[in-house]
Design a protein around this motif. Structure first.
Motif, PDB file in Angstrom:
ATOM      1  N   UNK A   1       8.542  22.246   6.660  1.00 21.18           N
ATOM      2  CA  UNK A   1       8.108  21.621   7.911  1.00 21.18           C
ATOM      3  C   UNK A   1       9.231  20.794   8.523  1.00 21.18           C
ATOM      4  N   UNK A   2      10.411  20.792   7.860  1.00 17.21           N
ATOM      5  CA  UNK A   2      11.539  19.973   8.300  1.00 17.21           C
ATOM      6  C   UNK A   2      11.161  18.495   8.436  1.00 17.21           C
ATOM      7  N   UNK A   3      10.357  18.026   7.514  1.00 20.53           N
ATOM      8  CA  UNK A   3      10.005  16.609   7.470  1.00 20.53           C
ATOM      9  C   UNK A   3      10.698  15.953   6.283  1.00 20.53           C
ATOM     10  N   UNK A   4      11.074  14.695   6.458  1.00 21.18           N
ATOM     11  CA  UNK A   4      11.779  13.995   5.397  1.00 21.18           C
ATOM     12  C   UNK A   4      10.828  13.367   4.378  1.00 21.18           C
ATOM     13  N   UNK A   5       9.674  12.878   4.824  1.00 21.34           N
ATOM     14  CA  UNK A   5       8.760  12.222   3.907  1.00 21.34           C
ATOM     15  C   UNK A   5       7.378  12.140   4.541  1.00 21.34           C
ATOM     16  N   UNK A   6       6.390  11.916   3.721  1.00 24.44           N
ATOM     17  CA  UNK A   6       5.065  11.601   4.232  1.00 24.44           C
ATOM     18  C   UNK A   6       4.417  10.625   3.266  1.00 24.44           C
ATOM     19  N   UNK A   7       3.323  10.057   3.717  1.00 19.96           N
ATOM     20  CA  UNK A   7       2.639   9.058   2.912  1.00 19.96           C
ATOM     21  C   UNK A   7       2.981   7.657   3.380  1.00 19.96           C
ATOM     22  N   UNK A   8       2.207   6.698   2.928  1.00 23.93           N
ATOM     23  CA  UNK A   8       2.373   5.315   3.342  1.00 23.93           C
ATOM     24  C   UNK A   8       2.591   4.425   2.116  1.00 23.93           C
ATOM     25  N   UNK A   9       3.358   3.361   2.314  1.00 22.34           N
ATOM     26  CA  UNK A   9       3.522   2.363   1.262  1.00 22.34           C
ATOM     27  C   UNK A   9       4.041   2.964  -0.028  1.00 22.34           C
ATOM     28  N   UNK A  10       3.330   2.688  -1.129  1.00 24.50           N
ATOM     29  CA  UNK A  10       3.756   3.169  -2.433  1.00 24.50           C
ATOM     30  C   UNK A  10       3.398   4.628  -2.675  1.00 24.50           C
ATOM     31  N   UNK A  11       2.730   5.281  -1.723  1.00 24.38           N
ATOM     32  CA  UNK A  11       2.250   6.643  -1.936  1.00 24.38           C
ATOM     33  C   UNK A  11       3.132   7.693  -1.274  1.00 24.38           C
ATOM     34  N   UNK A  12       4.405   7.401  -1.071  1.00 26.47           N
ATOM     35  CA  UNK A  12       5.286   8.330  -0.369  1.00 26.47           C
ATOM     36  C   UNK A  12       5.804   9.446  -1.273  1.00 26.47           C
ATOM     37  N   UNK A  13       6.098  10.566  -0.627  1.00 27.14           N
ATOM     38  CA  UNK A  13       6.819  11.668  -1.251  1.00 27.14           C
ATOM     39  C   UNK A  13       7.950  12.030  -0.302  1.00 27.14           C
ATOM     40  N   UNK A  14       9.156  12.239  -0.829  1.00 32.32           N
ATOM     41  CA  UNK A  14      10.310  12.506   0.023  1.00 32.32           C
ATOM     42  C   UNK A  14      10.920  13.861  -0.247  1.00 32.32           C
ATOM     43  N   UNK A  15      11.667  14.369   0.731  1.00 30.63           N
ATOM     44  CA  UNK A  15      12.317  15.666   0.574  1.00 30.63           C
ATOM     45  C   UNK A  15      13.783  15.460   0.205  1.00 30.63           C
ATOM     46  N   UNK A  16      14.687  16.250   0.787  1.00 34.91           N
ATOM     47  CA  UNK A  16      16.092  16.178   0.407  1.00 34.91           C
ATOM     48  C   UNK A  16      16.680  14.805   0.739  1.00 34.91           C
ATOM     49  N   UNK A  17      17.450  14.295  -0.191  1.00 27.85           N
ATOM     50  CA  UNK A  17      18.086  12.994  -0.002  1.00 27.85           C
ATOM     51  C   UNK A  17      17.285  11.844  -0.554  1.00 27.85           C
ATOM     52  N   UNK A  18      16.102  12.107  -1.072  1.00 30.51           N
ATOM     53  CA  UNK A  18      15.252  11.043  -1.586  1.00 30.51           C
ATOM     54  C   UNK A  18      15.001  11.208  -3.075  1.00 30.51           C
ATOM     55  N   UNK A  19      14.874  10.085  -3.725  1.00 35.34           N
ATOM     56  CA  UNK A  19      14.287  10.043  -5.055  1.00 35.34           C
ATOM     57  C   UNK A  19      12.834   9.646  -4.889  1.00 35.34           C
ATOM     58  N   UNK A  20      11.921  10.511  -5.296  1.00 26.63           N
ATOM     59  CA  UNK A  20      10.497  10.194  -5.296  1.00 26.63           C
ATOM     60  C   UNK A  20      10.087   9.792  -6.706  1.00 26.63           C
ATOM     61  N   UNK A  21       9.439   8.660  -6.816  1.00 27.07           N
ATOM     62  CA  UNK A  21       8.899   8.227  -8.101  1.00 27.07           C
ATOM     63  C   UNK A  21       7.438   8.667  -8.144  1.00 27.07           C
ATOM     64  N   UNK A  22       7.136   9.655  -8.968  1.00 25.18           N
ATOM     65  CA  UNK A  22       5.764  10.132  -9.099  1.00 25.18           C
ATOM     66  C   UNK A  22       4.961   9.156  -9.931  1.00 25.18           C
ATOM     67  N   UNK A  23       4.031   8.455  -9.292  1.00 20.85           N
ATOM     68  CA  UNK A  23       3.259   7.439 -10.008  1.00 20.85           C
ATOM     69  C   UNK A  23       1.780   7.590  -9.681  1.00 20.85           C
ATOM     70  N   UNK A  24       0.988   6.602 -10.082  1.00 17.74           N
ATOM     71  CA  UNK A  24      -0.455   6.716  -9.902  1.00 17.74           C
ATOM     72  C   UNK A  24      -0.844   6.637  -8.430  1.00 17.74           C
ATOM     73  N   UNK A  25       0.033   6.088  -7.586  1.00 14.75           N
ATOM     74  CA  UNK A  25      -0.314   5.940  -6.171  1.00 14.75           C
ATOM     75  C   UNK A  25      -0.135   7.228  -5.375  1.00 14.75           C
TER      76      UNK A  25
END
Length: 527
Positions: free
Chosen positions: A436-460
């Protein structure tokens, strides 16, 4: 190495009670006791620390790291695809061709009941899901599913093995995939780290033709090596949170079946062991220890208050009543005793035997296929001991088998539930973002990121969880606490994160925290 006093746990050994103190000093005691534990924050020689990037860290953010803690991008010029490169969202074959998995070893199999299979399933869920008008929802068709990969032509996807377990072997697999037109390479596990780094630095022009979803590894150090690091979507997982929830469920499971496990000479007990002493293993082990600490502290707190309906204080004639229901972590002694030093099947047999001899009612092996060793030993000994799986819902796999013991719920399976890293969902979600050519979605602690991001997969953000079979036990325990009512996984996460609902006093600084924040402060296992 700098250490900090972190928390206390009740630990037991066998016989007279051999009990390991920090740094491998061993003491012999005559009864169950509370001891101090030391936990390492960071080993600088490994360059790896949850403290450097976890959400809500007490430390100042590292300015050069990728992060999902703020809306600001810290990697410039994120890699994106041209519209002509993107597959049709409704063309399954085109989507399959877009993403290829590189398995984490020449001798490994995509159907490994663990990382490779979960990664592959994430690709399949994404390619089979044509509803891209809304963000991925981990509770519906984007969730972890049991897709019949083998034998179903609609579910075959792209995957390759390295030609050898060497850097050239992995690099050849990367090159072959890119030459064949694959646009995203999914890379499960840390074994890709060194080959990918070398590939990025020495074959940059080839590397830059694709994007890379790198799972279960903090790829921050790539950023300092090359601007090409913006081609990597890195994901790590808060496995300590997964194990915390699974551990709470295990504590409640033992209490639901109290009469089958507890005797005056046999306290309720959990054991764990790992394959190797690396962070992705030890954080699981620390999480289950924290679960026992929180469970024991909670039933003690409420049993000593005027809460007549709380199940652990319904025998006012005995002030020690709740102590019978506390759950102990078996201590294996010196640091090396907790690890089999491999992830090969068969190498976990001795540790499984040892924990059974020491009286473990629940065992959590964090050693890949050595879960099979543990299940088999329980089967061979006709033991009532049950297993907590890791990484994936192993209770649903062919690793599981029937026990000689049927619990009060009528279940006779050895693996009851699992502490999971939701790799499947993360792969699906990041693939969706990239197409979708999007960099990230989600709010606050519940974000997921695409290229260039480190996403921390957690309970949120649904990256870390306990499997569905744990939820009835979590509900039973949490709903026994005054003024708490949970029904769904979201309810559980929100309640654990809310200090006004659930709180605990940290034994280190005597500050009161929510359970979720308490976990954030105490990741590491250390014997």
């Amino acid at each position: 190495m700098t250490t900090k006093l972190k928390h206390q746990l009740i630990m037991i050994g066998s016989g007279a009670g051999v009990l390991g103190i920090s740094f491998g000093v061993v003491a012999t005691i005559s009864s169950v006791s509370t001891i101090s534990r030391y936990v390492d924050y960071f080993d600088a020689t490994k360059g790896y620390s949850y403290e450097s990037y976890k959400p809500n860290s007490d430390k100042d953010p590292v300015t050069t790291r990728w992060n999902m803690d703020t809306d600001e991008s810290v990697v410039s010029n994120h890699f994106t695809y041209n519209d002509s490169d993107l597959p049709s969202q409704t063309d399954i074959n085109a989507k399959k061709k877009f993403v290829r998995q590189i398995i984490d070893g020449s001798g490994h199999n995509v159907m490994d009941r663990s990382f490779n299979q979960s990664t592959f399933q994430g690709m399949i869920n994404w390619s089979n899901n044509s509803d891209t008008s809304s963000e991925p929802d981990p509770n519906n068709s984007w969730a972890n599913q049991d897709v019949p990969i083998n034998g179903d032509p609609n579910n075959y996807g792209n995957y390759s093995k390295p030609s050898s377990d060497t850097t050239p072997g992995f690099e050849n697999a990367y090159n072959s995939a890119i030459r064949s037109g694959d646009k995203i390479l999914t890379l499960p596990g840390y074994l890709h780290a060194s080959p990918l780094f070398d590939y990025m630095v020495h074959q940059t022009s080839s590397f830059d033709q694709a994007g890379y979803i790198f799972l279960d590894f903090d790829a921050n150090y790539f950023q300092s090596a090359s601007a090409s690091a913006n081609h990597i979507a890195s994901v790590t997982f808060r496995a300590d949170q997964s194990a915390f929830f699974a551990g709470l469920a295990a504590c409640q499971y033992l209490n639901d079946n109290f009469d089958s496990y507890w005797t005056p000479s046999h306290p309720l007990s959990i054991g764990t062991f790992g394959g190797q002493p690396i962070p992705t293993v030890t954080c699981y082990m620390g999480g289950i220890e924290l679960a026992a600490y929180v469970f024991n502290t909670t039933i003690e707190n409420y049993a000593t208050q005027d809460t007549p309906n709380f199940p652990y204080n319904n025998d006012p004639s005995s002030v020690a009543y709740y102590k019978k229901h506390q759950v102990n972590i078996i201590n294996l002694g010196k640091p090396t005793s907790w690890f089999s030093n491999s992830f090969s099947i068969g190498d976990g047999k001795l540790l499984a035997q040892t924990l059974l001899e020491l009286g473990a009612d629940v065992i959590m092996p964090v050693a890949g296929p050595q879960t099979i060793d543990t299940v088999q030993e329980i089967k061979n000994q006709r033991s009532k001991t049950v297993v907590i799986g890791v990484d994936t819902p192993q209770e649903n796999s062919d690793v599981n088998t029937t026990s000689c013991f049927t619990d009060k719920s009528g279940d006779n399976q050895i693996i009851k539930f699992s502490a999971i890293k939701n790799i499947t969902y993360m792969v699906s979600a990041i693939s969706w973002l990239n197409t979708k050519n999007q960099q990230q979605y989600g709010q606050g602690d519940a974000k997921v990121g695409s290229f260039g991001y480190l996403t921390v997969g957690d309970m949120n953000n649904y990256g870390a969880a306990a499997s569905d079979n744990s939820i009835p036990y979590l509900k039973t325990f949490l709903n026994s606490i005054p003024n708490i009512q949970v029904n769904t996984w979201s309810d559980i996460v929100n309640t654990v994160s809310d200090q006004t609902k659930l709180s605990i006093v940290d034994p280190v600084d005597q500050t009161t925290y929510s359970w979720g924040r308490f976990i954030d402060r105490h990741e590491w296992f250390k014997c």
